[in-house]
Design a protein around this motif. Sequence first.
Motif, PDB file in Angstrom:
ATOM      1  N   THR A  80       0.846  -1.193   0.000  1.00 25.14           N
ATOM      2  CA  THR A  80       0.000   0.000   0.000  1.00 25.14           C
ATOM      3  C   THR A  80       0.879   1.240   0.000  1.00 25.14           C
ATOM      4  OG1 THR A  80      -0.126  -0.285   2.367  1.00 25.14           O
ATOM      5  CG2 THR A  80      -2.043  -0.985   1.106  1.00 25.14           C
ATOM      6  N   ARG A  81       0.223   2.416  -0.019  1.00 23.22           N
ATOM      7  CA  ARG A  81       0.934   3.669  -0.228  1.00 23.22           C
ATOM      8  C   ARG A  81       2.131   3.878   0.701  1.00 23.22           C
ATOM      9  NH1 ARG A  81      -1.669   9.110  -1.956  1.00 23.22           N
ATOM     10  NH2 ARG A  81      -3.409   7.752  -2.383  1.00 23.22           N
ATOM     11  N   ASN A  82       1.985   3.508   1.973  1.00 19.12           N
ATOM     12  CA  ASN A  82       3.122   3.736   2.873  1.00 19.12           C
ATOM     13  C   ASN A  82       4.181   2.630   2.793  1.00 19.12           C
ATOM     14  OD1 ASN A  82       1.508   1.884   4.033  1.00 19.12           O
ATOM     15  ND2 ASN A  82       1.130   3.001   5.939  1.00 19.12           N
ATOM     16  N   GLY A  83       4.007   1.691   1.853  1.00 20.70           N
ATOM     17  CA  GLY A  83       4.992   0.615   1.728  1.00 20.70           C
ATOM     18  C   GLY A  83       5.874   0.712   0.494  1.00 20.70           C
ATOM     19  N   PHE A  84       5.647   1.730  -0.348  1.00 17.07           N
ATOM     20  CA  PHE A  84       6.487   1.833  -1.541  1.00 17.07           C
ATOM     21  C   PHE A  84       6.543   3.282  -2.028  1.00 17.07           C
ATOM     22  CE2 PHE A  84       2.386   1.994  -3.446  1.00 17.07           C
ATOM     23  CZ  PHE A  84       2.550   2.681  -4.638  1.00 17.07           C
ATOM     24  N   SER A  85       7.508   3.565  -2.877  1.00 11.38           N
ATOM     25  CA  SER A  85       7.544   4.872  -3.530  1.00 11.38           C
ATOM     26  C   SER A  85       8.317   4.720  -4.836  1.00 11.38           C
ATOM     27  CB  SER A  85       8.226   5.902  -2.626  1.00 11.38           C
ATOM     28  OG  SER A  85       9.552   5.477  -2.381  1.00 11.38           O
ATOM     29  N   VAL A  86       8.211   5.737  -5.680  1.00 13.23           N
ATOM     30  CA  VAL A  86       8.976   5.737  -6.918  1.00 13.23           C
ATOM     31  C   VAL A  86      10.064   6.783  -6.764  1.00 13.23           C
ATOM     32  CG1 VAL A  86       8.895   6.158  -9.391  1.00 13.23           C
ATOM     33  CG2 VAL A  86       6.986   4.994  -8.282  1.00 13.23           C
ATOM     34  N   ARG A  87      11.330   6.296  -6.736  1.00 15.78           N
ATOM     35  CA  ARG A  87      12.450   7.203  -6.500  1.00 15.78           C
ATOM     36  C   ARG A  87      13.511   6.983  -7.574  1.00 15.78           C
ATOM     37  NH1 ARG A  87      13.974   6.030  -0.646  1.00 15.78           N
ATOM     38  NH2 ARG A  87      11.759   5.821  -0.238  1.00 15.78           N
ATOM     39  N   ASP A  88      13.981   8.034  -8.186  1.00 16.49           N
ATOM     40  CA  ASP A  88      14.995   7.954  -9.252  1.00 16.49           C
ATOM     41  C   ASP A  88      14.593   6.932 -10.310  1.00 16.49           C
ATOM     42  OD1 ASP A  88      16.426   9.614  -7.555  1.00 16.49           O
ATOM     43  OD2 ASP A  88      17.453   7.919  -6.598  1.00 16.49           O
ATOM     44  N   ASN A  89      13.329   6.977 -10.698  1.00 18.94           N
ATOM     45  CA  ASN A  89      12.816   6.071 -11.722  1.00 18.94           C
ATOM     46  C   ASN A  89      12.841   4.614 -11.314  1.00 18.94           C
ATOM     47  OD1 ASN A  89      11.932   7.835 -13.648  1.00 18.94           O
ATOM     48  ND2 ASN A  89      13.964   8.032 -14.591  1.00 18.94           N
ATOM     49  N   SER A  99      -1.481   1.952  -4.741  1.00 17.78           N
ATOM     50  CA  SER A  99      -0.904   0.685  -4.285  1.00 17.78           C
ATOM     51  C   SER A  99      -0.214   0.013  -5.470  1.00 17.78           C
ATOM     52  CB  SER A  99      -1.972  -0.236  -3.691  1.00 17.78           C
ATOM     53  OG  SER A  99      -2.835  -0.688  -4.698  1.00 17.78           O
ATOM     54  N   VAL A 100       0.590  -0.996  -5.157  1.00 14.96           N
ATOM     55  CA  VAL A 100       1.283  -1.701  -6.228  1.00 14.96           C
ATOM     56  C   VAL A 100       1.314  -3.197  -5.927  1.00 14.96           C
ATOM     57  CG1 VAL A 100       3.597  -1.417  -5.243  1.00 14.96           C
ATOM     58  CG2 VAL A 100       3.359  -1.767  -7.692  1.00 14.96           C
ATOM     59  N   ASN A 101       1.145  -3.977  -6.994  1.00 16.55           N
ATOM     60  CA  ASN A 101       1.267  -5.422  -6.893  1.00 16.55           C
ATOM     61  C   ASN A 101       2.524  -5.818  -7.669  1.00 16.55           C
ATOM     62  OD1 ASN A 101      -0.302  -8.205  -8.483  1.00 16.55           O
ATOM     63  ND2 ASN A 101       0.603  -8.182  -6.461  1.00 16.55           N
ATOM     64  N   VAL A 102       3.489  -6.420  -6.980  1.00 15.39           N
ATOM     65  CA  VAL A 102       4.723  -6.866  -7.621  1.00 15.39           C
ATOM     66  C   VAL A 102       4.616  -8.379  -7.811  1.00 15.39           C
ATOM     67  CG1 VAL A 102       7.232  -7.038  -7.391  1.00 15.39           C
ATOM     68  CG2 VAL A 102       6.040  -5.010  -6.566  1.00 15.39           C
ATOM     69  N   ARG A 141       9.426 -13.593 -15.447  1.00 17.11           N
ATOM     70  CA  ARG A 141       9.532 -12.134 -15.577  1.00 17.11           C
ATOM     71  C   ARG A 141       8.784 -11.463 -14.444  1.00 17.11           C
ATOM     72  NH1 ARG A 141       7.675 -12.547 -21.821  1.00 17.11           N
ATOM     73  NH2 ARG A 141       9.661 -13.223 -22.682  1.00 17.11           N
ATOM     74  N   TRP A 142       9.349 -10.320 -14.001  1.00 17.89           N
ATOM     75  CA  TRP A 142       8.721  -9.576 -12.908  1.00 17.89           C
ATOM     76  C   TRP A 142       7.971  -8.374 -13.445  1.00 17.89           C
ATOM     77  CZ3 TRP A 142       8.701 -11.011  -7.786  1.00 17.89           C
ATOM     78  CH2 TRP A 142       9.547 -12.059  -7.444  1.00 17.89           C
ATOM     79  N   TYR A 143       6.852  -8.045 -12.817  1.00 21.91           N
ATOM     80  CA  TYR A 143       6.044  -6.900 -13.215  1.00 21.91           C
ATOM     81  C   TYR A 143       5.593  -6.139 -11.985  1.00 21.91           C
ATOM     82  CZ  TYR A 143       5.677  -9.363 -17.656  1.00 21.91           C
ATOM     83  OH  TYR A 143       5.965 -10.007 -18.824  1.00 21.91           O
ATOM     84  N   ALA A 144       5.303  -4.845 -12.194  1.00 21.84           N
ATOM     85  CA  ALA A 144       4.681  -4.039 -11.137  1.00 21.84           C
ATOM     86  C   ALA A 144       3.389  -3.485 -11.706  1.00 21.84           C
ATOM     87  CB  ALA A 144       5.594  -2.897 -10.722  1.00 21.84           C
ATOM     88  N   SER A 145       2.288  -3.726 -10.997  1.00 23.51           N
ATOM     89  CA  SER A 145       0.996  -3.251 -11.446  1.00 23.51           C
ATOM     90  C   SER A 145       0.492  -2.191 -10.472  1.00 23.51           C
ATOM     91  CB  SER A 145       0.051  -4.455 -11.526  1.00 23.51           C
ATOM     92  OG  SER A 145      -1.249  -4.027 -11.774  1.00 23.51           O
ATOM     93  N   PHE A 146       0.505  -0.924 -10.918  1.00 26.89           N
ATOM     94  CA  PHE A 146       0.136   0.194 -10.042  1.00 26.89           C
ATOM     95  C   PHE A 146      -1.352   0.509 -10.158  1.00 26.89           C
ATOM     96  CE2 PHE A 146       4.588   0.884 -11.125  1.00 26.89           C
ATOM     97  CZ  PHE A 146       5.150   1.190  -9.895  1.00 26.89           C
TER      98      PHE A 146
END
Length: 396
Positions: free
Chosen positions: A124-133, A157-160, A167-172
Motif C-alpha cells: 500500500t501507499r506507505n509501503g512503496f515509492s517511486v524514486r529515481d525512476n 498501491s502496487v502489486n509486484v 519475468r517480474w512486473y509491477a501493477s500500479f
Amino acid sequence: MSVLKSRLVGVVVESVETVRYTYRLRPGAQAVADLEAEWHRCRFLWNEAVHQQKSGSRPTFGKLSTMLTAARRGSAWLREGSQVAQQQMLRTYGAALNHSFTVKGRRRPTFKARKKTLPSLEYTRNGFSVRDNRLALPKGVRVPVVWSRDLPSEPTSVNVYQDSLGRWYASFVVRRQTATLLDGGGEIGIDWGVTTVANTTDARFDLRYAGHRKRCAAQLAKAQRKMSRRHRKGGKVQSNRYRDARREAARLHKKAARQTQHDSRVWARRVVEGHATIAVEDFKPKFLAKSTMARKAADAAIGAAKRELLDRGLRAGRKVVLVQPAYTTMTCSECFARNKRLDLDVRTFQCATCGYTAGRDWNAARVILAVAERGHTSVDDVRHGRASSGMLVGAV
Ligand SMILES: [Zn+2]
C-alpha cells in the motif's frame, strides 16, 4: 468506476476512473533474491492462516493481525521482511476466506506450495515509492522499472508479481481522467463467431480473427515435440534442455495470448467510444469440450474480446446488455419469426415468413440488438412478451 457521471448527450464529459498500469521490472540478482525471500515470508503467513482455518478457528483479519504482531516480535526472520507486505497478504487471505463463504463457486483458500505458486506481493501507499525512476520497496529493495508510459497520477498501491516465464512486473493502481464521448444515438449488436471474432450490426466494427495462435502454432508444435523428446519418464528430475523447451513453449503461448489481448483492447475501445448501447451475445467459452485447436483459439479470442468490452463498457457508463445466444441465428431480425435451424455451412439467412434475406452473422447481430432494444435479454422473452429473465449488465 466513473465518479462524475453525466446524462448529457452529445458532449464530451470528463470522468475519473481507477485503473491498473502495469510495467515490466528489471530486478538485479540481489533484488530478485530479496523479492523471493519476501514472498516466502508472506507465503508462510498465508499457509499459517490456512492451517488455522483448517484446525477449526475462523481466522478474521483482526485475529490474523494480532497473530502477525506476536509472530514478528518472536521471529527475526519475519522482522527482516516488510510489515506492509505481510499485512496485505493476510488482508488478501481474509478477503479470499470471506469470498469462499459468500461467492458461489469460490473455494476455501489453500496452501501456497513453494514450487507451485508464483510470487505476488502487495504494497500500500506507505509501503512503496517511486524514486529515481526505480520502485523503492521496504528494507532497501530497489527495482528498476521499464517506464513504457507515464503514470497518470500518484499510485495508491502496487502489486509486484512474477509470471510463469520468470519475468517480474509491477501493477500500479492509479486514477486517471478520461474524456468519454457520449454520442447518444449509437447502438450496436454483437454476435461472436469463429472466422470473424465479432460480427456487428455495423461492419466497420467487425473484429476479424487475427490468428495469432495459428501463426505461432508451427513453432509451438516444434517446441512441444522437443519437450516430449527430452522428457524423462518415471518421475525423474527433468534435464535443463527439457526445461528450456518447456520455457520456449510457454513463451510462444504467452506471446500469442498477449497479442490477442492487445487486439481486443483496441477493438473494445473503439466500440465503447462510438456507442451508448451495446448488445452482446452472452457467449460461454467451451474450452473443456472436445474441440479442434482452431475452435479453442477462437474461444480464447472471443473470451478476451468479451471481457474487454464488458469491462470498458461498464467503466464508461454504457448500457451493456447480455443477450442469451439461443435462437439468435434462427430468428428473423426483420419480423422476428423463428425459422428452421441453419446448418453451419449456410452463410445466408432467409426468412420463410417475410422473405427477408441477409448474411447469417449480420442477421444474428441485428436480432441481438433488437432484443436489447425491446428491453429483453433473450429471443424467447421477446416472443412470449415475458419480463426479462436474464442479465442486464449495466446502464448509464
Ligand atoms: Zn422475417
